[in-house]
Scaffold this motif. Sequence first.
Motif, PDB file in Angstrom:
ATOM      1  N   ILE A 114      -0.294   7.064 -65.570  1.00  0.00           N
ATOM      2  CA  ILE A 114      -1.098   7.082 -66.750  1.00  0.00           C
ATOM      3  C   ILE A 114      -1.831   6.697 -66.163  1.00  0.00           C
ATOM      4  CG2 ILE A 114      -1.180   6.281 -69.434  1.00  0.00           C
ATOM      5  CD1 ILE A 114       1.779   5.835 -68.985  1.00  0.00           C
ATOM      6  N   ALA A 115      -2.345   5.782 -65.818  1.00  0.00           N
ATOM      7  CA  ALA A 115      -3.752   4.384 -65.561  1.00  0.00           C
ATOM      8  C   ALA A 115      -4.526   5.516 -64.258  1.00  0.00           C
ATOM      9  CB  ALA A 115      -3.699   3.647 -65.171  1.00  0.00           C
ATOM     10  N   ASP A 116      -4.019   6.767 -63.209  1.00  0.00           N
ATOM     11  CA  ASP A 116      -4.318   7.053 -62.423  1.00  0.00           C
ATOM     12  C   ASP A 116      -4.629   8.980 -63.467  1.00  0.00           C
ATOM     13  OD1 ASP A 116      -4.056   5.599 -60.937  1.00  0.00           O
ATOM     14  OD2 ASP A 116      -1.808   6.682 -59.911  1.00  0.00           O
ATOM     15  N   ALA A 117      -4.160   9.018 -64.341  1.00  0.00           N
ATOM     16  CA  ALA A 117      -4.664  10.276 -65.381  1.00  0.00           C
ATOM     17  C   ALA A 117      -5.929  10.011 -66.431  1.00  0.00           C
ATOM     18  CB  ALA A 117      -3.190  10.570 -66.118  1.00  0.00           C
ATOM     19  N   GLY A 118      -6.331   8.774 -65.743  1.00  0.00           N
ATOM     20  CA  GLY A 118      -7.544   8.373 -66.921  1.00  0.00           C
ATOM     21  C   GLY A 118      -6.531   8.015 -68.561  1.00  0.00           C
ATOM     22  N   HIS A 119      -5.565   7.413 -68.611  1.00  0.00           N
ATOM     23  CA  HIS A 119      -5.605   7.172 -70.036  1.00  0.00           C
ATOM     24  C   HIS A 119      -5.100   6.223 -70.436  1.00  0.00           C
ATOM     25  CE1 HIS A 119      -5.942  11.802 -70.965  1.00  0.00           C
ATOM     26  NE2 HIS A 119      -5.203  11.971 -70.127  1.00  0.00           N
ATOM     27  N   GLY A 120      -4.903   5.255 -69.571  1.00  0.00           N
ATOM     28  CA  GLY A 120      -4.636   3.310 -69.793  1.00  0.00           C
ATOM     29  C   GLY A 120      -4.399   2.574 -70.843  1.00  0.00           C
ATOM     30  N   GLY A 121      -5.884   3.308 -71.344  1.00  0.00           N
ATOM     31  CA  GLY A 121      -6.465   3.339 -73.277  1.00  0.00           C
ATOM     32  C   GLY A 121      -5.907   3.580 -73.917  1.00  0.00           C
TER      33      GLY A 121
END
Length: 423
Positions: free
Chosen positions: A248-255
């Motif tokens: 999820i973080a690698d896809a840019g959606h961690g926030g």
Amino acid sequence: MRTTSGTSGTSGTSGSTSTTTAWPGLDRVPGGARTAVSSAVARRLFVAAIDRLPVTVHLEGDDGRTVGLGGPAMTVHRPDELFARLGRDGLIGFGEAYLTRAWETDDLTAFLTVLAAHVADLVPEPLQRLRRLVLRGRPRRHRTTQDRTRDLIAHHYDLSNDLFRLFLDDTLTYSSAWFDGDREGDLHQAQERKIERLLDQAHVGPGTRVLEIGTGWGELAIRAAARGATVRTITLSVEQQALARQRIADAGHGGAVRVDLCDYREVDGEYDAVLSVEMIEAVGHEYWATYFRTLDRVLAPGGRAAIQAILMPHDRMLATRGSYTWINKYIFPGGFLPSAQAIDEVTARHTRLRVVDRLAFGPDYAETLRRWDDAFWDRRDEVLALGFDETFLRMWHFYLCYSRAGFAAGYLDVQQLTLSRED
């Protein structure tokens, strides 16, 4: 199962059944006076059943006897062992005899598909009334109570993220793809199509508050966040949580996405959409009402729930409820499949939720499983390099083929169900 001293399991097609202690129960063929009686009964029932089926079974050591009407072939190298295991443990023993190489087949899925198509009448009807007397009940430790469920989930999903990477597509989606009529199509695209349809059914878009019950490795959460939703996704697998957070973080959606270790019974908050993909199978029939009451409780006014569920026929569900199977023992402890009728009855009796849309695509699961099994078997050397043994290879292959056979025979189905609250 991983071992620390090379491989366990068996070698050769008709050699000994020696195993290491990594596989208790496989290292010893059942014996004793009671086993002799049950083995004789199992032999008679097995031969009588096979004689009515379009398969061919060669019984080595029984004067080379061949039974069956012709079709997918099975060779029994050690009939005494097969019938001893069948007599003591029924279909669990049948699967275990495959693990010890007491029997083999050139096409495991084809043979098991014939059995799955006739599962309701393999045993004569008068004897089926004695089913509950001979079937082994589920161990207490396999009940999906709140204090046990995490361990039951870990048994399967915490095996190794690297293992699942070997046979899943790049979405790391461990549930049926939806090929939408094109089973020659790309698996990755079919998995994306399945997820996007669920999101569409739940009306997920910008600003939608989403709860996902059963994270997997995060693909659905990623796609929901890409639509502008905020997502809370819950899992009981430590391994899945770690990798899902990373993906999820690698896809840019961690926030936009939280991945919590949480039992579905403990979830709080209010959500516009609740999604759950092939998680109800792990709930246990005693807790189906609790599961759907949870969906009802957290769903905001006007919200929708969309789930994907593996289903079995209602009569077979009633007949096997509470039983202990090979799948329970080796793959999914505590698991049990609902029927479509059971879901309708539970939601009507215990919630305000009603099924408003239904998509059935069981044959697509047979194709999904075929591709998983092909990928797994092609990379078996890499599985062994991860520390798993030869018996594990046979166990996993049997699991994938056994499951595929259920869908290929039409005994099992998979459906996407959309639920909304009845006013």
